[in-house]
Design a protein around this motif. Structure first.
Motif, mmCIF file in Angstrom:
data_model
loop_
_atom_site.group_PDB
_atom_site.id
_atom_site.type_symbol
_atom_site.label_atom_id
_atom_site.label_comp_id
_atom_site.label_asym_id
_atom_site.label_seq_id
_atom_site.Cartn_x
_atom_site.Cartn_y
_atom_site.Cartn_z
ATOM 1 N N ALA A 197 -54.655 0.538 117.599
ATOM 2 C CA ALA A 197 -53.787 1.392 116.797
ATOM 3 C C ALA A 197 -53.034 0.552 115.776
ATOM 4 N N LEU A 198 -52.863 1.137 114.600
ATOM 5 C CA LEU A 198 -52.049 0.566 113.541
ATOM 6 C C LEU A 198 -50.688 1.240 113.632
ATOM 7 N N HIS A 199 -49.618 0.456 113.692
ATOM 8 C CA HIS A 199 -48.264 0.999 113.748
ATOM 9 C C HIS A 199 -47.551 0.687 112.438
ATOM 10 N N LEU A 200 -47.171 1.740 111.734
ATOM 11 C CA LEU A 200 -46.383 1.611 110.521
ATOM 12 C C LEU A 200 -44.954 1.938 110.909
ATOM 13 N N ASN A 201 -44.070 0.963 110.786
ATOM 14 C CA ASN A 201 -42.700 1.110 111.247
ATOM 15 C C ASN A 201 -41.746 1.263 110.066
ATOM 16 N N GLY A 202 -40.848 2.246 110.161
ATOM 17 C CA GLY A 202 -39.872 2.475 109.113
ATOM 18 C C GLY A 202 -39.235 3.838 109.273
ATOM 19 N N THR A 203 -38.454 4.221 108.295
ATOM 20 C CA THR A 203 -37.799 5.525 108.316
ATOM 21 C C THR A 203 -38.408 6.391 107.232
ATOM 22 N N GLY A 204 -38.354 7.700 107.454
ATOM 23 C CA GLY A 204 -38.921 8.584 106.452
ATOM 24 C C GLY A 204 -38.839 10.035 106.821
ATOM 25 N N THR A 205 -39.619 10.827 106.109
ATOM 26 C CA THR A 205 -39.633 12.270 106.304
ATOM 27 C C THR A 205 -41.067 12.764 106.375
ATOM 28 N N THR A 206 -41.227 13.918 107.004
ATOM 29 C CA THR A 206 -42.521 14.574 107.067
ATOM 30 C C THR A 206 -42.364 15.970 106.474
#
Length: 116
Positions: free
Chosen positions: A60-69
């Motif tokens: 699995a690739l984990h993209l870490n950060g804050t955001g919105t969907t």
């Protein structure tokens, strides 16, 4: 610019350069499409050799950060977690064109692009 196919190592090397950038992740799986805008803080990978079933990814690739969907009602909601996971397979195809990556797996396709 032409699209080119990458190895997983080339993909990782190019994606690591985007740490600190704002990205948009679009997932298309079956008839479902999700879009996420994220301030990318860190990129990591996970390997799970003790999977309970085939639906759980081995890699699995984990993209870490804050955001919105974006919801179905076109509303923006905060991400439920500070990590977005993309399941990877040995057969995943990695492609790059300018400011956009495409990952194609047996389950679906993912696009990761810079937001300017």
């Amino acid at each position: 610019m032409t699209e080119r196919t990458l190895t997983v190592e080339e993909f990782n090397q190019l994606l690591q350069q985007w740490s600190g950038e704002t990205i948009k992740i679009t997932k298309q799986e079956l008839e479902d499409e999700d879009s996420i805008i994220m301030q990318l803080n860190d990129i990591s990978y996970e390997t799970d050799t003790r999977r309970l079933d085939e639906y759980e990814p081995m890699h699995a690739l984990h993209l870490n950060g804050t955001g919105t969907t974006q919801t179905n009602e076109q509303e923006l909601q905060p991400l439920p977690s500070s990590m977005y996971e993309i399941p990877l397979e040995d057969s995943t195809q990695y492609q790059f064109e300018g400011d956009r990556f495409s990952l194609v797996t047996e389950r679906g396709s993912y696009t990761i692009e810079r937001v300017r």
